[in-house]
Design a protein around this motif. Structure first.
Motif, short mmCIF file in Angstrom:
data_model
loop_
_atom_site.label_atom_id
_atom_site.label_comp_id
_atom_site.label_asym_id
_atom_site.label_seq_id
_atom_site.Cartn_x
_atom_site.Cartn_y
_atom_site.Cartn_z
N GLN A 191 0.82 -1.21 0.00
CA GLN A 191 0.00 0.00 0.00
C GLN A 191 0.86 1.26 0.00
O GLN A 191 0.55 2.24 -0.70
N THR B 238 -5.33 -5.10 -2.03
CA THR B 238 -3.87 -5.00 -2.04
C THR B 238 -3.29 -6.03 -2.99
O THR B 238 -3.55 -7.22 -2.86
N ARG C 268 -6.37 5.15 -1.99
CA ARG C 268 -5.54 4.15 -2.64
C ARG C 268 -5.23 4.53 -4.08
O ARG C 268 -4.15 4.26 -4.60
#
Length: 536
Positions: free
Chosen positions: A62, A93, A213
């Motif tokens: 991440q 992820t 993200r």
């Protein structure tokens, strides 16, 4: 290509080409043919249990924004890893998780340490699970695994590799491919969404973890300000995607159907970007939305779109969608801006003994460096953390995406290693409950071995407070196993090679936290705190 080209040498060359030169692992006998003569240009990060391995790699990926490579032991080792693999799956992820398999000539007899039904075992918590049919297929399997892990929705994949495959002769090099990691939304449907947003009288924006993200933090701020819209945090979010001290931020949305519906009352349109609709926890019945409220959802995950209980969905990368909306929605300057969120920040008139969680957070808000990153697994105090330690920068807050505990302690290690890998120096603060700390406590050994700048603040309330709060909500008295007496966390931490201190007062906490920041290694600060009921 090396002098004696093998499956192993060709695969390692491929891993170099893909930038996968850090391996998180806990080695076993069936993995040693892969790890033999470990290359000097690769880094092996040893964790002492497979669940910690996964969480470290998860956070590392991440932070670095690049897939991470994991190697765990076959069968039982994969089983140990599964708990935190659930978090990586829910957190999108990109991990390539590998394990060994027994020698091909022995597998039919199910020998000791064979990985029975290897490709089935990690499902449904991986996007793709595969054991190569032939040894020469191993490099191509890694290439496909990389592509599968990276493409949206990103997520973990799994490869089971027989131990005798690695030394088989194979001419190289492997074929290297590139793949896209973003999908832009359909322009026509996006235009329809933009028109509906522009026509809204009192819109609400809900930014989920996939916004941060995807790199959409700045765009999210710009969109909210252009629309003059109230912004809510998505339920149980594992990343923060909007500054929690911003004048338009209205706090977390809630955790139940009833709470979320009440929170959204008065908004004629809710726009959810990068999140589920919704991630509920306790069952408190109520309408999905208030009367007169419509909902639009933008997500990169078809399964998340299909699973929404209400509203209209649009598939697309959150950052790309936000940037396109910025150019398409009408300015909202004529709208009445939402009232700022009340921030009472109440503390006892006289210091408590033991301290209350707000007293702990008040001190941390005073001494926390501006660039510090927070990893939170103090589940019963997360509301107080938002109040006292709001996230104000992108990529500076991490929590588990699965709801299972045991992720936060090793994840702090992964964050610190990820920062070091990309040349960034910032302190990492692990806010961990005393119950959570026990699940992956061995991870602090890795932190100490690497001299990572982590300060763990363990709030010692001697119980599973979140579960006691849930028992009150669900009216289930008399549940056993919720008290945790007799844990000497400081002694445990010192046994793993960390600095450790026990504090009782706010003055002690302030002094020891500042000393921990200057220590140049990992420190565990144990703070006895009063139990409190969590806000569910």
């Amino acid at each position: 290509m090396t002098e004696k080209s093998t499956v192993r040498s060709v695969t390692y060359d491929l891993l170099r080409s893909l930038g996968l030169t850090t391996v998180f692992g806990n080695p076993g006998s069936t993995e040693q043919t892969f790890l033999q003569e470990f290359p000097a240009d690769f880094t092996y990060v040893l964790a002492l249990q497979e669940a910690s391995v996964i969480a470290m790699a998860d956070a590392f990926a991440q932070v670095t924004k690049h897939p991470a490579l994991v190697n765990v032991h076959s069968s039982a080792g994969v089983g140990n890893a599964l708990g935190n693999l659930v978090a990586a799956y829910h957190g999108n992820t990109p991990l390539i998780v590998t394990s060994g398999q027994q020698h091909r000539e022995m597998v039919i007899g199910e020998p000791y340490l064979s990985n029975r039904e290897a490709t089935t075992f990690p499902k449904p918590w991986v996007k793709w699970s595969y054991e190569p049919v032939r040894a020469e297929d191993v490099p191509e399997a890694f290439m496909k695994a990389y592509a599968m892990a990276l493409q949206p929705p990103a997520g973990p994949v799994y490869l089971s590799i027989p131990l005798d495959d690695w030394n088989q002769p194979l001419a190289g090099p492997a074929r290297v491919r590139t793949v896209s990691d973003r999908v832009v939304p359909d322009p026509r449907r996006l235009r329809q969404f933009a028109d509906r947003i522009s026509a809204s009288r009192r819109p609400a924006l809900v930014f989920g973890p996939d916004v941060d993200r995807s790199g959409g933090w700045d765009g999210a701020v710009a969109l909210a300000e252009k629309l003059r819209a109230a912004v809510y945090g998505a339920p149980l979010s594992d990343r923060a995607s909007f500054p929690e001290d911003h004048r338009l931020f209205r706090g977390p949305l809630g955790l139940s159907m009833k709470a979320i519906s009440e929170r959204l009352t008065g908004h004629d349109l809710v726009v959810v970007i990068g999140a589920e609709v919704f991630r509920y926890y306790p069952y408190v019945p109520g309408p999905y939305l208030p009367d007169g409220t419509d909902l639009l959802q933008i997500t990169a995950d078809p399964a998340v779109a299909a699973g929404a209980r209400v509203g209209d969905s649009l598939l697309g990368d959150p950052r790309a969608a936000i940037e396109l909306l910025l150019d398409s929605v009408a300015d909202g300057s004529e709208r009445t801006a939402p009232e700022p969120m009340a921030r009472p920040k109440q503390l006892p008139e006289v210091p408590s003994s033991p301290l209350t969680p707000p007293e702990v957070y008040a001190i941390l808000s005073k001494v926390r460096p501006a660039d510090a990153v927070i990893v939170n697994e103090s589940t019963s105090t997360m509301a107080q953390q938002i109040e006292w330690l709001p996230t104000t920068e992108t990529g500076s807050f991490f929590a588990t995406a699965s709801g299972g505990i045991g992720w936060g302690t090793p994840a702090a290690v992964g964050v610190a290693l990820g920062d070091r890998h990309r040349g960034v120096a910032r302190p990492v603060i692990g806010l961990i409950g005393d119950g959570s700390f026990q699940y992956s406590v061995q991870a602090i050994w890795t932190a100490a071995q690497h001299n990572l700048p982590i300060v763990y603040v363990v709030m010692r309330n001697e119980e599973y407070s979140i579960l006691k709060s849930f028992a009150v909500l669900e009216q289930t008295p008399g549940v056993p196993g919720l008290d945790l007496p007799g844990l000497d966390i400081g002694a445990i931490a010192r046994g793993f090679g960390c600095r450790a201190v026990d504090v009782k007062t706010t003055e002690d906490l302030e002094r020891e936290f500042q000393a921990a920041l200057a220590a140049g290694t990992t420190t565990v600060i144990v703070v006895p705190t009063e139990p409190q009921q969590a806000m569910l």
